[in-house]
Design an enzyme around this catalytic site. Structure first.
Site, PDB file in Angstrom:
ATOM      1  N   LYS A 156       0.828  -1.213   0.000  1.00  0.00           N
ATOM      2  CA  LYS A 156       0.000   0.000   0.000  1.00  0.00           C
ATOM      3  C   LYS A 156       0.868   1.271   0.000  1.00  0.00           C
ATOM      4  CE  LYS A 156      -2.336  -1.966   3.366  1.00  0.00           C
ATOM      5  NZ  LYS A 156      -2.105  -3.370   3.014  1.00  0.00           N
ATOM      6  N   ILE A 157       1.856   1.322   0.901  1.00  0.00           N
ATOM      7  CA  ILE A 157       2.657   2.556   1.003  1.00  0.00           C
ATOM      8  C   ILE A 157       3.584   2.721  -0.204  1.00  0.00           C
ATOM      9  CG2 ILE A 157       4.388   3.774   2.390  1.00  0.00           C
ATOM     10  CD1 ILE A 157       3.157   2.341   4.876  1.00  0.00           C
ATOM     11  N   ASP A 176       9.806  -6.506  -5.248  1.00  0.00           N
ATOM     12  CA  ASP A 176       8.845  -7.108  -4.325  1.00  0.00           C
ATOM     13  C   ASP A 176       8.736  -8.565  -4.736  1.00  0.00           C
ATOM     14  OD1 ASP A 176       6.286  -7.941  -3.071  1.00  0.00           O
ATOM     15  OD2 ASP A 176       6.036  -5.806  -2.649  1.00  0.00           O
ATOM     16  N   CYS A 208       8.969  -2.142   2.769  1.00  0.00           N
ATOM     17  CA  CYS A 208       8.585  -3.532   3.036  1.00  0.00           C
ATOM     18  C   CYS A 208       8.539  -3.754   4.551  1.00  0.00           C
ATOM     19  CB  CYS A 208       9.568  -4.497   2.381  1.00  0.00           C
ATOM     20  SG  CYS A 208      11.249  -4.292   2.948  1.00  0.00           S
ATOM     21  N   PRO A 209       7.805  -4.759   5.003  1.00  0.00           N
ATOM     22  CA  PRO A 209       7.802  -5.036   6.442  1.00  0.00           C
ATOM     23  C   PRO A 209       9.112  -5.669   6.869  1.00  0.00           C
ATOM     24  CG  PRO A 209       6.459  -6.643   5.272  1.00  0.00           C
ATOM     25  CD  PRO A 209       6.949  -5.682   4.241  1.00  0.00           C
ATOM     26  N   ASN A 214      14.636 -10.510   6.221  1.00  0.00           N
ATOM     27  CA  ASN A 214      15.233  -9.291   5.645  1.00  0.00           C
ATOM     28  C   ASN A 214      15.880  -8.364   6.676  1.00  0.00           C
ATOM     29  OD1 ASN A 214      13.077  -7.967   6.794  1.00  0.00           O
ATOM     30  ND2 ASN A 214      11.981  -7.599   4.878  1.00  0.00           N
ATOM     31  N   THR A 235      11.326   4.559   6.048  1.00  0.00           N
ATOM     32  CA  THR A 235      10.165   4.849   6.909  1.00  0.00           C
ATOM     33  C   THR A 235       9.508   3.541   7.326  1.00  0.00           C
ATOM     34  OG1 THR A 235       8.783   5.072   4.940  1.00  0.00           O
ATOM     35  CG2 THR A 235       9.620   7.118   5.901  1.00  0.00           C
ATOM     36  N   SER A 236      10.225   2.413   7.139  1.00  0.00           N
ATOM     37  CA  SER A 236       9.582   1.115   7.433  1.00  0.00           C
ATOM     38  C   SER A 236       9.931   0.609   8.827  1.00  0.00           C
ATOM     39  CB  SER A 236       9.954   0.087   6.374  1.00  0.00           C
ATOM     40  OG  SER A 236       9.041   0.186   5.303  1.00  0.00           O
ATOM     41  N   ARG A 237      11.050  -0.055   8.950  1.00  0.00           N
ATOM     42  CA  ARG A 237      11.490  -0.539  10.260  1.00  0.00           C
ATOM     43  C   ARG A 237      13.010  -0.424  10.331  1.00  0.00           C
ATOM     44  NH1 ARG A 237       7.086   0.224  11.537  1.00  0.00           N
ATOM     45  NH2 ARG A 237       5.531  -1.158  12.468  1.00  0.00           N
ATOM     46  N   ASP A 261      13.241   7.548   9.540  1.00  0.00           N
ATOM     47  CA  ASP A 261      12.158   7.765  10.502  1.00  0.00           C
ATOM     48  C   ASP A 261      12.129   6.638  11.527  1.00  0.00           C
ATOM     49  OD1 ASP A 261       9.824   9.170  11.458  1.00  0.00           O
ATOM     50  OD2 ASP A 261       8.623   7.516  10.658  1.00  0.00           O
ATOM     51  N   GLU A 266      15.545   1.876  18.300  1.00  0.00           N
ATOM     52  CA  GLU A 266      14.779   3.090  18.600  1.00  0.00           C
ATOM     53  C   GLU A 266      13.996   3.024  19.913  1.00  0.00           C
ATOM     54  OE1 GLU A 266      12.200   3.097  15.081  1.00  0.00           O
ATOM     55  OE2 GLU A 266      10.473   2.677  16.355  1.00  0.00           O
ATOM     56  N   HIS A 298       9.961   8.136  14.360  1.00  0.00           N
ATOM     57  CA  HIS A 298       8.865   7.229  13.950  1.00  0.00           C
ATOM     58  C   HIS A 298       7.531   7.986  13.875  1.00  0.00           C
ATOM     59  CE1 HIS A 298       7.924   2.688  13.822  1.00  0.00           C
ATOM     60  NE2 HIS A 298       6.978   3.349  13.187  1.00  0.00           N
TER      61      HIS A 298
HETATM   62  P1  NAI Z   1       1.860  -3.866   2.843  1.00  0.00           P
HETATM   63  O1  NAI Z   1       1.679  -5.165   3.556  1.00  0.00           O
HETATM   64  O2  NAI Z   1       0.710  -3.256   2.112  1.00  0.00           O
HETATM   65  O3  NAI Z   1       3.061  -4.011   1.779  1.00  0.00           O
HETATM   66  C1  NAI Z   1       4.311  -4.559   2.064  1.00  0.00           C
HETATM   67  C2  NAI Z   1       4.891  -5.074   0.743  1.00  0.00           C
HETATM   68  O4  NAI Z   1       6.239  -5.477   0.994  1.00  0.00           O
HETATM   69  C3  NAI Z   1       4.168  -6.288   0.170  1.00  0.00           C
HETATM   70  O5  NAI Z   1       3.865  -6.075  -1.192  1.00  0.00           O
HETATM   71  C4  NAI Z   1       5.157  -7.438   0.362  1.00  0.00           C
HETATM   72  O6  NAI Z   1       5.061  -8.436  -0.654  1.00  0.00           O
HETATM   73  C5  NAI Z   1       6.483  -6.697   0.295  1.00  0.00           C
HETATM   74  N1  NAI Z   1       7.613  -7.379   0.923  1.00  0.00           N
HETATM   75  C6  NAI Z   1       7.626  -8.166   2.016  1.00  0.00           C
HETATM   76  N2  NAI Z   1       8.890  -8.568   2.287  1.00  0.00           N
HETATM   77  C7  NAI Z   1       9.684  -8.022   1.335  1.00  0.00           C
HETATM   78  C8  NAI Z   1      11.074  -8.061   1.057  1.00  0.00           C
HETATM   79  N3  NAI Z   1      11.916  -8.757   1.823  1.00  0.00           N
HETATM   80  N4  NAI Z   1      11.540  -7.374  -0.013  1.00  0.00           N
HETATM   81  C9  NAI Z   1      10.707  -6.674  -0.801  1.00  0.00           C
HETATM   82  N5  NAI Z   1       9.365  -6.590  -0.586  1.00  0.00           N
HETATM   83  C10 NAI Z   1       8.867  -7.261   0.454  1.00  0.00           C
HETATM   84  O7  NAI Z   1       2.464  -2.880   3.932  1.00  0.00           O
HETATM   85  P2  NAI Z   1       2.381  -1.287   3.955  1.00  0.00           P
HETATM   86  O8  NAI Z   1       1.083  -0.851   4.562  1.00  0.00           O
HETATM   87  O9  NAI Z   1       2.759  -0.760   2.624  1.00  0.00           O
HETATM   88  O10 NAI Z   1       3.523  -0.943   5.048  1.00  0.00           O
HETATM   89  C11 NAI Z   1       4.878  -1.269   4.804  1.00  0.00           C
HETATM   90  C12 NAI Z   1       5.657  -1.098   6.107  1.00  0.00           C
HETATM   91  O11 NAI Z   1       5.714   0.273   6.472  1.00  0.00           O
HETATM   92  C13 NAI Z   1       5.016  -1.756   7.341  1.00  0.00           C
HETATM   93  O12 NAI Z   1       5.317  -3.152   7.412  1.00  0.00           O
HETATM   94  C14 NAI Z   1       5.667  -1.004   8.478  1.00  0.00           C
HETATM   95  O13 NAI Z   1       6.865  -1.648   8.828  1.00  0.00           O
HETATM   96  C15 NAI Z   1       5.990   0.356   7.856  1.00  0.00           C
HETATM   97  N6  NAI Z   1       5.178   1.444   8.432  1.00  0.00           N
HETATM   98  C16 NAI Z   1       5.841   2.487   9.029  1.00  0.00           C
HETATM   99  C17 NAI Z   1       5.130   3.541   9.571  1.00  0.00           C
HETATM  100  C18 NAI Z   1       5.808   4.731  10.191  1.00  0.00           C
HETATM  101  O14 NAI Z   1       5.152   5.542  10.865  1.00  0.00           O
HETATM  102  N7  NAI Z   1       7.103   4.932   9.992  1.00  0.00           N
HETATM  103  C19 NAI Z   1       3.656   3.542   9.558  1.00  0.00           C
HETATM  104  C20 NAI Z   1       3.069   2.420   8.864  1.00  0.00           C
HETATM  105  C21 NAI Z   1       3.821   1.396   8.333  1.00  0.00           C
END
Ligand code: NAI
Length: 356
Positions: A156-157, A176, A208-209, A214, A235-237, A261, A266, A298
């Protein structure tokens, strides 16, 4: 009907504001604890039906054991990521819910804001002008037009980030494991293997999560494959990046800038006012010395729209459990957040993650 009691851990004043507002439609009894959820503080959940935790709470096996012992039936994560939850320990004992995609715009827009702040040195310009220093020496940036972006994770992001880039005239590479062919065509994304993405991108943004596979995907080896001067936005983890390797890359000028972020250690710092204390973490302290590193606490998710969605969806997730409805946002170690999990389809045999 018995009032549903929910204990919130690791809360701040803004959590109360948005959850109290959302709760008008649910009428639950909400109790807010400031303390983090840990194996010790989990005891405070005795007598509650549900517990709500956040990104830096410790929801490992020990905590889950304690929550189960306290009679808690539902763990309602008020975030999208769930790398801090031991899903295997929870399986079949406590329902784990999350809030996927509460506002992909909040995070994607923030990633772009971080990039441009760094690239155009806005963080430095702001400070200079406040001190009557109107010199622009050293603040030179680059046009985005014509540059190559590498997006890792096109969920999504990542896809909203690609949408935002459409107006900039850039080339977009992505990696991906599950390429989205429709989006690739619509947003002119070229899916490539990670090596090609690392080698050809001027800017790499992580979406990615964090999974066991990873951890430290950005490390000395992968940084070695990158273009000189590459910008990295995370901005992920935090644990997606080996911070020591990142620092080496910054020192050698291989990395032109880093917008972070999130940070792998952290939890002792982020979200807290530590201004009266020295920083014990030498890696974080070194990272903070680089003028071309922008660190924030974050906060990419932190918009009014996202907070409203988080509060509404968290409480609706609890309602889905209580009223035995289809659990659209449940996660377990079998499905691992997979939207196609058969356990989430009404009328399916259901997965054991649903059984209490
Ligand atoms: P999502 O589940 O919609 O998309 C994640 C995508 O990453 C999927 O298409 C998946 O197939 C892909 N993926 C999984 N492992 C991978 C890898 N090793 N290499 C490449 N792609 C891979 O998740 P969404 O909503 O897009 O969020 C992504 C991440 O953003 C979350 O898991 C979270 O860690 C982080 N996040 C950070 C926030 C912040 O405030 N900084 C707020 C919300 C989310």
């Amino acid at each position: 009907m018995k009032t549903v009691k929910v204990a919130f851990f690791d809360t701040k004043p803004y959590d109360r504001q948005f959850f109290d507002e959302a709760n008008r439609a649910f009428g639950y009894e909400l109790t807010y604890f400031e303390t983090r959820l840990t194996p010790v503080s989990a005891r405070m959940a005795a007598g509650f039906d549900a517990v709500s935790a956040f990104v830096n709470d410790d929801v490992g096996a020990e905590t889950i054991e304690e929550l189960v012992r306290c009679g808690v039936k539902i763990l309602a994560m008020r975030c999208a990521g769930y790398n801090n939850v031991n899903l295997a320990a929870a399986y079949g004992r406590i329902l784990v819910m999350r809030v996927p995609g509460y506002s992909p715009y909040a995070v994607a827009e923030y990633a772009l804001a971080m990039l441009q702040t760094l690239n155009r040195s806005l963080h430095r310009a702001y400070n200079r002008v406040r001190e009557n220093n109107f010199s622009i020496n050293g603040l030179i940036g680059f046009d985005l037009r014509g540059k190559t972006f590498g997006i890792i994770g096109t969920g999504k992001i990542g896809l909203v980030f690609a949408e935002l880039l459409q107006g900039f005239g850039v080339r977009i590479l992505a990696y991906d494991m599950f390429p989205n062919r429709e989006a690739a065509e619509r947003l002119h994304i070229e899916y490539v293997e990670p090596e090609k993405l690392y080698a050809e991108s001027d800017i790499i943004s992580l979406h990615c999560p964090l999974t066991p596979d990873n951890v430290h995907m950005i490390n000395a080896r992968t940084i070695g494959l990158m273009k000189k001067g590459v910008y990295i936005i995370n901005t992920s983890r935090g644990k997606l990046i080996d911070t020591v390797a990142l620092i080496e890359g910054l020192k050698s000028r291989k990395i032109g800038g880093a917008g972070l972020d999130v940070y792998e250690e952290e939890s002792d710092y982020f979200f807290e006012d530590r201004s009266g204390y020295a920083i014990d973490d030498d890696v974080l302290a070194r990272l903070m010395t680089f003028p071309n590193v922008l660190i924030t606490s974050h906060q990419a998710f932190f918009t009014r729209e996202a907070m409203t969605n988080i509060a509404n969806v968290t409480l609706r997730n609890i309602e889905d459990c209580v009223e035995n409805r289809e659990l659209v946002n449940c996660i377990c170690h079998q499905c691992d957040g997979n939207r196609a999990c058969p356990g989430k389809t009404a009328g399916s045999p259901g997965c054991k993650g649903k059984k209490l």
